[in-house]
Scaffold this motif. Structure first.
Motif, PDB file in Angstrom:
ATOM      1  N   ASP A 130       0.907  -1.444   0.000  1.00  0.00           N
ATOM      2  CA  ASP A 130       0.388  -0.114   0.062  1.00  0.00           C
ATOM      3  C   ASP A 130       0.362   1.096   0.241  1.00  0.00           C
ATOM      4  O   ASP A 130       1.446   1.178   0.769  1.00  0.00           O
ATOM      5  N   THR A 131       0.463   1.979  -1.137  1.00  0.00           N
ATOM      6  CA  THR A 131       1.386   3.525  -0.795  1.00  0.00           C
ATOM      7  C   THR A 131       0.857   4.682  -0.956  1.00  0.00           C
ATOM      8  O   THR A 131      -0.601   4.830  -1.184  1.00  0.00           O
ATOM      9  N   LEU A 132       0.977   5.423  -0.942  1.00  0.00           N
ATOM     10  CA  LEU A 132       0.986   7.033  -1.062  1.00  0.00           C
ATOM     11  C   LEU A 132       1.495   7.579  -2.170  1.00  0.00           C
ATOM     12  O   LEU A 132       2.576   7.832  -2.260  1.00  0.00           O
ATOM     13  N   TRP A 133       1.022   7.988  -2.611  1.00  0.00           N
ATOM     14  CA  TRP A 133       0.846   8.690  -4.020  1.00  0.00           C
ATOM     15  C   TRP A 133       0.955  10.603  -3.741  1.00  0.00           C
ATOM     16  O   TRP A 133      -0.337  10.955  -3.461  1.00  0.00           O
ATOM     17  N   GLU A 147      -4.861   1.474  -1.760  1.00  0.00           N
ATOM     18  CA  GLU A 147      -4.620  -0.111  -1.216  1.00  0.00           C
ATOM     19  C   GLU A 147      -4.924  -0.906  -1.988  1.00  0.00           C
ATOM     20  O   GLU A 147      -5.772  -1.545  -1.925  1.00  0.00           O
ATOM     21  N   ARG A 148      -3.485  -1.861  -2.157  1.00  0.00           N
ATOM     22  CA  ARG A 148      -3.909  -2.523  -3.557  1.00  0.00           C
ATOM     23  C   ARG A 148      -3.787  -4.062  -2.727  1.00  0.00           C
ATOM     24  O   ARG A 148      -3.893  -5.214  -3.479  1.00  0.00           O
ATOM     25  N   GLY A 149      -3.543  -3.694  -1.805  1.00  0.00           N
ATOM     26  CA  GLY A 149      -4.150  -5.094  -0.512  1.00  0.00           C
ATOM     27  C   GLY A 149      -5.166  -5.092  -0.153  1.00  0.00           C
ATOM     28  O   GLY A 149      -5.358  -5.661   1.559  1.00  0.00           O
ATOM     29  N   ALA A 150      -6.306  -4.208  -0.682  1.00  0.00           N
ATOM     30  CA  ALA A 150      -7.777  -3.974   0.130  1.00  0.00           C
ATOM     31  C   ALA A 150      -8.901  -5.592   0.892  1.00  0.00           C
ATOM     32  O   ALA A 150      -9.074  -5.335   0.992  1.00  0.00           O
ATOM     33  N   GLY A 151      -7.635  -6.534  -0.210  1.00  0.00           N
ATOM     34  CA  GLY A 151      -8.341  -8.063  -0.427  1.00  0.00           C
ATOM     35  C   GLY A 151      -7.911  -9.289  -1.610  1.00  0.00           C
ATOM     36  O   GLY A 151      -6.767  -8.374  -1.597  1.00  0.00           O
ATOM     37  N   ASP A 152      -8.081 -10.149  -1.191  1.00  0.00           N
ATOM     38  CA  ASP A 152      -7.698 -11.161  -2.113  1.00  0.00           C
ATOM     39  C   ASP A 152      -7.465 -10.324  -3.727  1.00  0.00           C
ATOM     40  O   ASP A 152      -6.113 -10.782  -4.225  1.00  0.00           O
ATOM     41  N   ARG A 155      -8.538  -3.783  -4.894  1.00  0.00           N
ATOM     42  CA  ARG A 155      -8.150  -2.545  -4.561  1.00  0.00           C
ATOM     43  C   ARG A 155      -8.443  -1.593  -4.314  1.00  0.00           C
ATOM     44  O   ARG A 155      -9.960  -1.402  -4.891  1.00  0.00           O
ATOM     45  N   ALA A 156      -8.334  -0.713  -3.257  1.00  0.00           N
ATOM     46  CA  ALA A 156      -9.122   0.363  -2.582  1.00  0.00           C
ATOM     47  C   ALA A 156      -8.201   1.945  -3.113  1.00  0.00           C
ATOM     48  O   ALA A 156      -6.922   1.669  -3.036  1.00  0.00           O
ATOM     49  N   LEU A 157      -8.814   3.201  -3.696  1.00  0.00           N
ATOM     50  CA  LEU A 157      -7.973   4.222  -3.627  1.00  0.00           C
ATOM     51  C   LEU A 157      -8.904   5.093  -3.296  1.00  0.00           C
ATOM     52  O   LEU A 157      -9.788   4.905  -2.791  1.00  0.00           O
ATOM     53  N   ARG A 158      -7.767   5.825  -2.181  1.00  0.00           N
ATOM     54  CA  ARG A 158      -8.472   7.045  -1.776  1.00  0.00           C
ATOM     55  C   ARG A 158      -8.129   8.666  -2.422  1.00  0.00           C
ATOM     56  O   ARG A 158      -6.491   8.208  -2.092  1.00  0.00           O
ATOM     57  N   ALA A 159      -8.999   9.322  -2.714  1.00  0.00           N
ATOM     58  CA  ALA A 159      -7.394  10.643  -2.627  1.00  0.00           C
ATOM     59  C   ALA A 159      -8.101  12.019  -2.576  1.00  0.00           C
ATOM     60  O   ALA A 159      -9.549  11.975  -2.691  1.00  0.00           O
ATOM     61  N   SER A 160      -7.287  12.453  -1.732  1.00  0.00           N
ATOM     62  CA  SER A 160      -7.888  14.655  -1.918  1.00  0.00           C
ATOM     63  C   SER A 160      -7.495  15.306  -2.701  1.00  0.00           C
ATOM     64  O   SER A 160      -5.807  14.858  -2.415  1.00  0.00           O
ATOM     65  N   GLY A 161      -7.664  16.643  -2.512  1.00  0.00           N
ATOM     66  CA  GLY A 161      -6.759  17.536  -3.338  1.00  0.00           C
ATOM     67  C   GLY A 161      -6.799  18.239  -2.508  1.00  0.00           C
ATOM     68  O   GLY A 161      -7.941  19.628  -1.924  1.00  0.00           O
ATOM     69  N   TRP A 162      -6.300  19.607  -2.622  1.00  0.00           N
ATOM     70  CA  TRP A 162      -5.491  20.739  -1.384  1.00  0.00           C
ATOM     71  C   TRP A 162      -5.883  21.642  -2.681  1.00  0.00           C
ATOM     72  O   TRP A 162      -5.606  22.891  -3.504  1.00  0.00           O
ATOM     73  N   CYS A 171     -11.962  10.998  -2.307  1.00  0.00           N
ATOM     74  CA  CYS A 171     -12.493  10.253  -3.256  1.00  0.00           C
ATOM     75  C   CYS A 171     -12.699   8.827  -3.249  1.00  0.00           C
ATOM     76  O   CYS A 171     -11.485   8.778  -3.406  1.00  0.00           O
ATOM     77  N   HIS A 172     -13.606   7.727  -3.296  1.00  0.00           N
ATOM     78  CA  HIS A 172     -13.090   6.298  -2.937  1.00  0.00           C
ATOM     79  C   HIS A 172     -13.524   5.566  -4.065  1.00  0.00           C
ATOM     80  O   HIS A 172     -14.495   5.974  -5.145  1.00  0.00           O
ATOM     81  N   VAL A 173     -12.482   4.576  -4.425  1.00  0.00           N
ATOM     82  CA  VAL A 173     -12.645   4.063  -5.496  1.00  0.00           C
ATOM     83  C   VAL A 173     -12.161   2.213  -5.109  1.00  0.00           C
ATOM     84  O   VAL A 173     -11.466   2.348  -4.105  1.00  0.00           O
TER      85      VAL A 173
END
Length: 315
Positions: A130-133, A147-152, A155-162, A171-173
């Motif tokens: 799991d990484t932060l971009w 979050e590439r290890g969200a399950g077997d 994959r889950a992504l969470r993004a926020s802008g300033w 934003c949830h993917v």
């Protein structure tokens, strides 16, 4: 009379329109994901595949007082990423064999850093896969937790802008995906029927993967905390396995007759201590008349995300 009614109705409509709160501009990253990601498309995408103008932040020398906000020592690697001129930067401390990346946002780049709020809904210290971009999308600083290890097989992504001095709502993917097996390293003794052994090894690895998918849902995690006591070793002929995974766990055995010889095919997961190989190892030994085993081949098949099977994006 009719004219007065029409004028009154128009006035009411104009008043209602003016009374509505102004809608904020759509989030460029979330909007691009909505337009681009679809079930059936490739699951192993990167931000630059979706947004060609996404620019990842580069590491720069940390300002003088960075250690005041995030103390450094020999057990950590302290990194600094500059996101917006004079407004936003990120300190990141990477530690341990799990490569956990603790992140703090700061303002200023003149040696007088001030702590900034962290976006709600994004983890501060993702680890391992799991990484932060950190970077900019169309000039807007973003943090994206992948979050590439969200399950077997998920994959889950969470993004926020300033934007405008604050973090935007996350934003949830969430995507699940099909898996394909990809041969990584293989080795085979020169006098063995290597082509047939390789074909059989892939066949058995695919069967193991089908069984895994039957037992474990996409958003579930494999229980790998009970490795057992039987740990065969993958034979090495030529190049060593990727990342050194040669110890097997949870092995399954089957015997095959190939070209008049008996072979024992062992399929299992790979491990180094607590680290788990995301794929399958196949050990091949030749059996003599007394059942003694002689290693003749070893194969390694990685599990790769293939195509998206389900997808949700919010907002």
């Amino acid at each position: 009379m009719a004219d007065r009614l029409i004028r009154r109705a128009v006035g009411v409509l104009l008043f209602c329109a003016m009374a509505q709160p102004a809608r904020s501009a759509p989030d460029p990253l979330c909007g691009a994901l909505h337009r681009t990601l679809l079930p059936g498309k490739g699951a192993d995408w990167r931000l630059k595949d979706i947004l060609p103008d996404a620019v990842e932040a580069s590491e720069t020398p940390a300002p003088a007082d960075a250690a005041r906000l995030m103390p450094d020592d020999s057990s950590f690697t302290l990194r600094y990423y500059h996101l917006a001129e004079g407004k936003l930067g990120a300190l990141q401390r990477v530690a341990g064999t799990l490569h956990c990346a603790e992140t703090r946002f700061v303002s200023g780049n003149d040696g007088h850093l001030q702590p900034m709020p962290y976006p709600t809904g994004i983890r501060k210290s993702p680890c391992w896969d799991d990484t932060l971009w950190l970077g900019r999308v169309r000039g807007v600083p973003y943090v994206v937790e992948d979050e590439r290890g969200a399950g077997d097989r998920a994959r889950a992504l969470r993004a926020s802008g300033w934007r405008n001095g604050r973090w935007t709502p996350v934003c949830h993917v969430k995507e699940s995906y099909a898996v394909r097996l990809e041969a990584e390293t293989s080795g085979c003794r020169a006098d063995a029927p290597c082509n047939e052994l390789a074909r059989t090894a892939l066949e058995l690895a695919r069967a193991a993967q089908r069984d895994r998918e039957h037992r474990i849902g996409p958003w579930q995690q494999d229980r790998t905390d009970n490795f057992g006591t039987n740990h065969p070793t993958l034979p090495v002929f030529g190049a060593p396995p990727t990342n050194g995974y040669t110890t097997m766990y949870a092995p399954v055995f089957s015997d095959r007759a190939i070209d008049g010889q008996r072979y024992r095919m062992t399929v299992g997961g790979g491990m180094i201590g607590w680290r788990i190989y995301p794929g399958w190892l196949v050990r091949v030994t030749q059996l003599d008349a007394d059942g003694h085993e002689t290693p003749v081949a070893g194969y390694q098949f990685a599990r790769r995300p293939d195509t998206i099977t389900s997808l949700t994006i919010a907002p």
